[in-house]
Design an enzyme around this catalytic site. Structure first.
Site, PDB file in Angstrom:
ATOM      1  CG  HIS A 174      66.073  55.130 -33.896  1.00  0.00           C
ATOM      2  ND1 HIS A 174      65.606  55.503 -35.139  1.00  0.00           N
ATOM      3  CD2 HIS A 174      65.569  56.047 -33.026  1.00  0.00           C
ATOM      4  CE1 HIS A 174      64.854  56.596 -35.012  1.00  0.00           C
ATOM      5  NE2 HIS A 174      64.809  56.930 -33.743  1.00  0.00           N
ATOM      6  CB  CYS A 186      64.248  58.692 -29.363  1.00  0.00           C
ATOM      7  SG  CYS A 186      64.286  59.070 -31.127  1.00  0.00           S
TER       8      CYS A 186
HETATM    9  N1  NAP Z   1      57.927  60.215 -32.434  1.00  0.00           N
HETATM   10  C1  NAP Z   1      59.150  59.982 -32.013  1.00  0.00           C
HETATM   11  O1  NAP Z   1      59.690  58.933 -32.269  1.00  0.00           O
HETATM   12  C2  NAP Z   1      59.854  61.017 -31.194  1.00  0.00           C
HETATM   13  C3  NAP Z   1      60.838  60.598 -30.293  1.00  0.00           C
HETATM   14  C4  NAP Z   1      61.476  61.554 -29.490  1.00  0.00           C
HETATM   15  C5  NAP Z   1      61.164  62.888 -29.622  1.00  0.00           C
HETATM   16  N2  NAP Z   1      60.227  63.266 -30.538  1.00  0.00           N
HETATM   17  C6  NAP Z   1      59.922  64.702 -30.627  1.00  0.00           C
HETATM   18  O2  NAP Z   1      58.715  64.947 -29.914  1.00  0.00           O
HETATM   19  C7  NAP Z   1      58.000  66.036 -30.522  1.00  0.00           C
HETATM   20  C8  NAP Z   1      56.606  65.553 -30.896  1.00  0.00           C
HETATM   21  O3  NAP Z   1      56.738  64.524 -31.858  1.00  0.00           O
HETATM   22  P1  NAP Z   1      55.569  63.472 -32.097  1.00  0.00           P
HETATM   23  O4  NAP Z   1      56.207  62.314 -32.784  1.00  0.00           O
HETATM   24  O5  NAP Z   1      54.776  63.243 -30.860  1.00  0.00           O
HETATM   25  O6  NAP Z   1      54.690  64.258 -33.154  1.00  0.00           O
HETATM   26  P2  NAP Z   1      53.183  63.913 -33.596  1.00  0.00           P
HETATM   27  O7  NAP Z   1      52.884  62.492 -33.354  1.00  0.00           O
HETATM   28  O8  NAP Z   1      53.029  64.482 -34.940  1.00  0.00           O
HETATM   29  O9  NAP Z   1      52.312  64.739 -32.543  1.00  0.00           O
HETATM   30  C9  NAP Z   1      52.325  66.138 -32.502  1.00  0.00           C
HETATM   31  C10 NAP Z   1      50.957  66.611 -32.023  1.00  0.00           C
HETATM   32  O10 NAP Z   1      50.940  68.028 -31.872  1.00  0.00           O
HETATM   33  C11 NAP Z   1      49.777  68.545 -32.531  1.00  0.00           C
HETATM   34  N3  NAP Z   1      50.078  69.881 -33.077  1.00  0.00           N
HETATM   35  C12 NAP Z   1      50.138  70.295 -34.355  1.00  0.00           C
HETATM   36  N4  NAP Z   1      50.471  71.593 -34.422  1.00  0.00           N
HETATM   37  C13 NAP Z   1      50.616  72.026 -33.155  1.00  0.00           C
HETATM   38  C14 NAP Z   1      50.960  73.272 -32.552  1.00  0.00           C
HETATM   39  N5  NAP Z   1      51.178  74.372 -33.275  1.00  0.00           N
HETATM   40  N6  NAP Z   1      51.036  73.341 -31.195  1.00  0.00           N
HETATM   41  C15 NAP Z   1      50.798  72.262 -30.428  1.00  0.00           C
HETATM   42  N7  NAP Z   1      50.473  71.042 -30.943  1.00  0.00           N
HETATM   43  C16 NAP Z   1      50.382  70.941 -32.284  1.00  0.00           C
HETATM   44  C17 NAP Z   1      49.472  67.552 -33.609  1.00  0.00           C
HETATM   45  O11 NAP Z   1      48.212  67.695 -34.195  1.00  0.00           O
HETATM   46  P3  NAP Z   1      46.703  67.326 -33.684  1.00  0.00           P
HETATM   47  O12 NAP Z   1      46.430  68.085 -32.413  1.00  0.00           O
HETATM   48  O13 NAP Z   1      45.851  67.769 -34.816  1.00  0.00           O
HETATM   49  O14 NAP Z   1      46.644  65.862 -33.466  1.00  0.00           O
HETATM   50  C18 NAP Z   1      49.833  66.229 -32.954  1.00  0.00           C
HETATM   51  O15 NAP Z   1      48.835  65.648 -32.167  1.00  0.00           O
HETATM   52  C19 NAP Z   1      58.882  66.491 -31.700  1.00  0.00           C
HETATM   53  O16 NAP Z   1      59.763  67.489 -31.241  1.00  0.00           O
HETATM   54  C20 NAP Z   1      59.684  65.229 -32.018  1.00  0.00           C
HETATM   55  O17 NAP Z   1      60.884  65.494 -32.702  1.00  0.00           O
HETATM   56  C21 NAP Z   1      59.545  62.365 -31.294  1.00  0.00           C
END
Ligand code: NAP
Length: 346
Positions: A223, A144
């Protein structure tokens, strides 16, 4: 050609948003989303009509969905077998393990900014390097913060031909739905300096020379970037012409804080909720017009990033790049954004 078949591995903060944005497009469709097991997020998949798969191929884990009343269409291998491209939205640092699964299934893959550039050797931002990603086997949509920096710096670089940037990322401590992270009563500097955020821009636009520092603060909604950019002499720009450049660039909102009573991220996000996208998302980068000033060849400005959503439309453009179905990044951006806003009735 039929619709591009898109799988989402990880249906959390980013995954559910990417799924909605893909569902909004007429040239692609969601063929499945994964959850590790039954939890409240499964209800959203059911409501949207997205087939639900298990993150794993383990029979017991697949069967566990039925115990809570959810229909599970199978394990991840079954989902990958019917997909053209998988968007990996798993928590950061799971990339290496997941990459092998995608390569074995012979499916195109996209990771998110929680993974390092080295995992794929290729990264993506719509305005910076769409053409470099055309028909690639896989890539990483940058974070982001990197997306936000690219949105305002790439048009500047394209005008000036060179750019040297120092910036400070004032980062939200956690997403609103996250109870694990902090700080809640402190300001936490990132002590590995420079931070990775600025230099990450060079994975999509290596010509921009950039460094950054970062601090985490107790807020969940956005941010803020504090940016100093040194332009080459003879750039011919003024503060006003830079503002016009950004106003004419996609996915940037430029507004006066004082005139619009938008002086903090709280009001900016309230405005985003008024716009009416789901979850109150703001796909655009917000630049405070009255916080921009060119002094000699040095440009000062602030911008705010809705961390949960600025990367969402980029993921849609990236799918078209990997599939080679749209070579013009501006055409893809226009199509993506119009379809998302129509989907939400805006
Ligand atoms: N959040 C932000 O602000 C943001 C912004 C830009 C980029 N990102 C990036 O986007 C990615 C995802 O972040 P997020 O914020 O969406 O994380 P998140 O909200 O924690 O969601 C991740 C999801 O993947 C599931 N998961 C857990 N282990 C897994 C595995 N081995 N394989 C596939 N899925 C699995 C999780 O568990 P369940 O299935 O149990 O629910 C959850 O639903 C990361 O690389 C992060 O750095 C995040």
């Amino acid at each position: 050609m039929g619709k591009i078949k898109v799988a989402i591995n990880g249906f959390g903060t980013i995954g559910k948003r990417v799924a909605d944005a893909v569902d909004a497009q007429d040239d692609m469709e969601i063929i499945g989303v994964t959850k590790t097991g039954p939890s409240f997020g499964c209800d959203l998949a059911v409501k949207k009509g997205f087939p639900l798969f298990c993150t794993f191929d383990d029979k017991e884990k697949i069967a566990a969905f039925a115990t809570q009343g959810y229909e599970c269409s199978g394990g991840i291998s079954q989902m990958l077998a019917i997909a053209d491209v998988v968007v990996d939205c798993s928590p950061g640092k799971m990339g290496a393990e997941n990459l092998l699964k995608y390569q074995n299934a012979g499916v195109k893959y996209m990771f998110q900014g929680g993974e390092k550039h080295a995992l794929t050797g290729l990264s993506y931002t719509s305005c910076a390097n769409h053409s470099a990603n055309l028909n690639a086997a896989g890539t990483r949509v940058v974070s982001c913060n990197t997306t936000g920096l690219s949105r305002t710096l790439v048009p500047l670089y394209d005008h000036c031909g060179s750019l040297t940037v120092e910036c400070t990322m004032i980062r939200r401590a956690a997403d609103p739905g996250d109870s694990k992270k902090g700080p809640i009563n402190a300001i936490k500097p990132v002590l590995s300096v420079p931070s990775h955020h600025g230099p990450d821009v060079m994975t999509v636009k290596p010509e921009i020379s950039i460094n950054s520092l970062a601090v985490a603060v107790p807020t969940t909604i956005m941010h803020v970037h504090s940016i100093i950019a040194d332009l080459p002499s003879g750039h011919g720009l003024t503060t006003n012409s830079i503002l016009d450049m950004w106003k004419n660039s996609p996915r940037i909102i430029v507004m006066s804080g004082a005139e619009n009573k938008l002086t903090t991220t709280a009001e900016v996000m309230e405005m985003a909720r008024d716009i009416g996208r789901k979850w109150g998302d703001l796909h655009e980068i917000f630049v405070w017009e009255d916080g921009v000033k060119l002094v000699g060849d040095r440009l000062y400005y602030f911008q705010a990033i809705h961390q949960e959503s600025d990367v969402i439309p980029e993921n849609v453009d990236c799918i078209r790049a990997l599939m080679g179905t749209e070579t013009d990044w501006r055409a893809s951006v226009a199509k993506t954004d119009a379809a998302i806003d129509a989907y939400y009735g805006l």
